[in-house]
Design a protein around this motif. Sequence first.
Motif, short mmCIF file in Angstrom:
data_model
loop_
_atom_site.label_atom_id
_atom_site.label_comp_id
_atom_site.label_asym_id
_atom_site.label_seq_id
_atom_site.Cartn_x
_atom_site.Cartn_y
_atom_site.Cartn_z
N GLY A 165 -19.47 -48.81 -72.52
CA GLY A 165 -20.25 -49.67 -73.40
C GLY A 165 -19.75 -49.64 -74.83
O GLY A 165 -20.54 -49.59 -75.77
N MET A 166 -18.43 -49.64 -75.02
CA MET A 166 -17.85 -49.66 -76.35
C MET A 166 -18.41 -50.84 -77.15
O MET A 166 -18.42 -51.97 -76.67
N THR A 167 -18.89 -50.58 -78.38
CA THR A 167 -19.58 -51.63 -79.13
C THR A 167 -18.92 -51.96 -80.46
O THR A 167 -19.25 -52.97 -81.06
N ASP A 168 -18.01 -51.15 -80.95
CA ASP A 168 -17.38 -51.42 -82.25
C ASP A 168 -16.47 -52.65 -82.14
O ASP A 168 -15.48 -52.63 -81.42
N SER A 169 -16.84 -53.74 -82.86
CA SER A 169 -16.12 -55.00 -82.68
C SER A 169 -14.67 -54.89 -83.09
O SER A 169 -13.78 -55.49 -82.46
N GLU A 170 -14.37 -54.14 -84.15
CA GLU A 170 -12.98 -53.98 -84.59
C GLU A 170 -12.15 -53.35 -83.47
O GLU A 170 -11.05 -53.81 -83.16
N GLN A 171 -12.68 -52.30 -82.85
CA GLN A 171 -11.95 -51.64 -81.77
C GLN A 171 -11.87 -52.53 -80.54
O GLN A 171 -10.84 -52.57 -79.85
N ILE A 172 -12.95 -53.28 -80.26
CA ILE A 172 -12.95 -54.17 -79.09
C ILE A 172 -11.83 -55.19 -79.19
O ILE A 172 -11.09 -55.43 -78.24
N TYR A 173 -11.69 -55.83 -80.36
CA TYR A 173 -10.69 -56.88 -80.51
C TYR A 173 -9.28 -56.32 -80.66
O TYR A 173 -8.31 -56.91 -80.19
N ARG A 174 -9.17 -55.16 -81.31
CA ARG A 174 -7.84 -54.60 -81.55
C ARG A 174 -7.31 -53.87 -80.32
O ARG A 174 -6.11 -53.84 -80.07
N GLN A 175 -8.20 -53.25 -79.57
CA GLN A 175 -7.80 -52.51 -78.37
C GLN A 175 -8.52 -53.13 -77.16
O GLN A 175 -9.35 -52.50 -76.52
N ARG A 176 -8.16 -54.35 -76.87
CA ARG A 176 -8.85 -55.09 -75.81
C ARG A 176 -8.76 -54.36 -74.47
O ARG A 176 -9.68 -54.45 -73.65
N HIS A 177 -7.67 -53.64 -74.23
CA HIS A 177 -7.54 -52.92 -72.96
C HIS A 177 -8.68 -51.93 -72.77
O HIS A 177 -9.18 -51.76 -71.65
N LEU A 178 -9.13 -51.29 -73.86
CA LEU A 178 -10.25 -50.35 -73.75
C LEU A 178 -11.57 -51.09 -73.53
O LEU A 178 -12.44 -50.64 -72.79
N ASP A 179 -11.70 -52.24 -74.18
CA ASP A 179 -12.89 -53.08 -73.97
C ASP A 179 -12.99 -53.49 -72.51
O ASP A 179 -14.07 -53.44 -71.91
N LEU A 180 -11.87 -53.88 -71.91
CA LEU A 180 -11.89 -54.33 -70.51
C LEU A 180 -12.20 -53.17 -69.56
O LEU A 180 -12.81 -53.38 -68.51
N ILE A 181 -11.78 -51.97 -69.92
CA ILE A 181 -12.11 -50.81 -69.10
C ILE A 181 -13.59 -50.49 -69.18
O ILE A 181 -14.24 -50.20 -68.18
N SER A 182 -14.16 -50.59 -70.38
CA SER A 182 -15.49 -50.03 -70.60
C SER A 182 -16.63 -51.03 -70.53
O SER A 182 -17.77 -50.63 -70.30
N ASN A 183 -16.36 -52.31 -70.75
CA ASN A 183 -17.44 -53.29 -70.82
C ASN A 183 -17.35 -54.29 -69.67
O ASN A 183 -16.57 -55.24 -69.73
N PRO A 184 -18.15 -54.12 -68.64
CA PRO A 184 -18.11 -55.04 -67.49
C PRO A 184 -18.37 -56.49 -67.87
O PRO A 184 -17.79 -57.40 -67.31
N GLU A 185 -19.26 -56.72 -68.86
CA GLU A 185 -19.56 -58.09 -69.25
C GLU A 185 -18.35 -58.77 -69.89
O GLU A 185 -18.14 -59.98 -69.75
N SER A 186 -17.54 -57.97 -70.58
CA SER A 186 -16.33 -58.54 -71.18
C SER A 186 -15.31 -58.88 -70.09
O SER A 186 -14.69 -59.95 -70.11
N ARG A 187 -15.15 -57.95 -69.14
CA ARG A 187 -14.25 -58.22 -68.00
C ARG A 187 -14.68 -59.50 -67.28
O ARG A 187 -13.86 -60.37 -66.97
#
Length: 511
Positions: A165-187
Amino acid sequence: MSQKPADSAVDTSDLMAVRRQKLDALRAKGKDPFRNNWVQSHTSAKAYAAYEAFEKDLPESDDPEAKVPDGPEVSVAGRVITFRVMGKASFMKIQDRDGVIQLYVQRDSLPEGLYNEEFKKLDLGDIIGARGVLFKTKTGEITVRVSAYELVSKSMRPLPEKFHGMTDSEQIYRQRHLDLISNPESRQRFITRSRIIQEIRKFLWEREFVEVETPCLHNVAGGAAARPFMTHFNALDCDFTLRIALELHLKRMLVGGFDRVFELGRVFRNEGLSRRHNPEFTMLELYQAYTDHRGMMEVIHSLIQHICKNVLGTFQIPRADSDEVIDLSGDWREVTYKELVLDATKDDKWFSRTKEEKLAACEKLGIQVDPESEDFEVTNNVFEKLIEPTLIQPTFVLNIPKELCPLAKINENDPSTIDVFELCINGQEIAPAYSEQNDPFVQREMFEAQVGEETQNLDEEFLSALEHGMPPAGGMGVGIDRLIILLTGAANIRDTILFPSMRPEKREQSE
């Protein structure tokens, strides 16, 4: 001088050192922790389906203590996201493209020593392959009883401390690979995006449109009013721009006899960043001969409803951060640009007012307008700032001022307007469409009026093509990223673009 890689707020250097030690230990045993392949027979979803099919075929039993036989054998693979060691056995969950599946590993089911010396030393983030039979735990979870496993890719960098459930938008956009691993809704949003684009192609192919590819490098930026990105073509020793629209090359296809043509392509505009704007975005443009903007209204109406039916399974789209629902079913509202402006300003003489009177009225309405703006731009500020945000339900805005688009046919009943619609939904423009201008003389006049003295910016190749004769046609552009915002409920255009434009991250320098 060396660079220290940027990471999360937590210093990961010690954790990485431990993982490097594990890597070295495996290599010392002659094992490669970065395998070439693993034969994956089932994804998590397919494994669940296989067990459910197996379970349906089991004979009925009245004995609740009766032992259920093991299910089919599967070979799965994915990233370790949870790991619970319990002495002689462990539970683990791995994530693959379809979701998550649980593994159950017993010490005695693996070759002697492997469980303690290697398996228990796996880390979160490692990618493994596992083979075994399916069964159900006492809690009813379908699980793989592992008989063999392999580490297929060692994760050298630990996942962020709170990667679930990574929520930091800067990290989400800059490290999209981590967002895709951690956030099912983003995937899921990006999977939905892919399916929407697939259905767009399917819809247009079934209507006999031909998909083509046109150049990204242009010697004249045309097809829209936007600032281009500049580049230099070394082999030709001349400056080029990245395209700001797909339009003019596609119209040349109409001249060449391609009566129905479309392109899904990246477009580049060297302008601002906002919740709805990214300098690099995806555009669908399509052109159909022997129709007009009314024909395009039917196309976009049918296309969006096709997507609702075949991808979303609903025509009711909840608005983000609102209780309101957007209804994309049935017929959609049609209204003229002038009607909306007159209603919003409460002034039935608005279009006969001087620019100074309009500027004064804008000030009373709380609309900031550059006093150097042209008269039509003042009115368009009223539309964009006061009216467009209120157009939540699908609305075709018809007959816009001719100055706003030099590429469309003049309206026969009102020469101050053009045969255009702008489809507005959820307070933003989703798709503009035109009855395309095919008179080369009128087209040249409108281009010259647009560029003023900068006649070198005229696309003479397009005008020359038009002089060979272009059939009457309807044309339309659809901003794919905005369409995804609408259909998935995303809050920001960056949530719909895998790798949005960002300022390069500063990295600390260390000796």
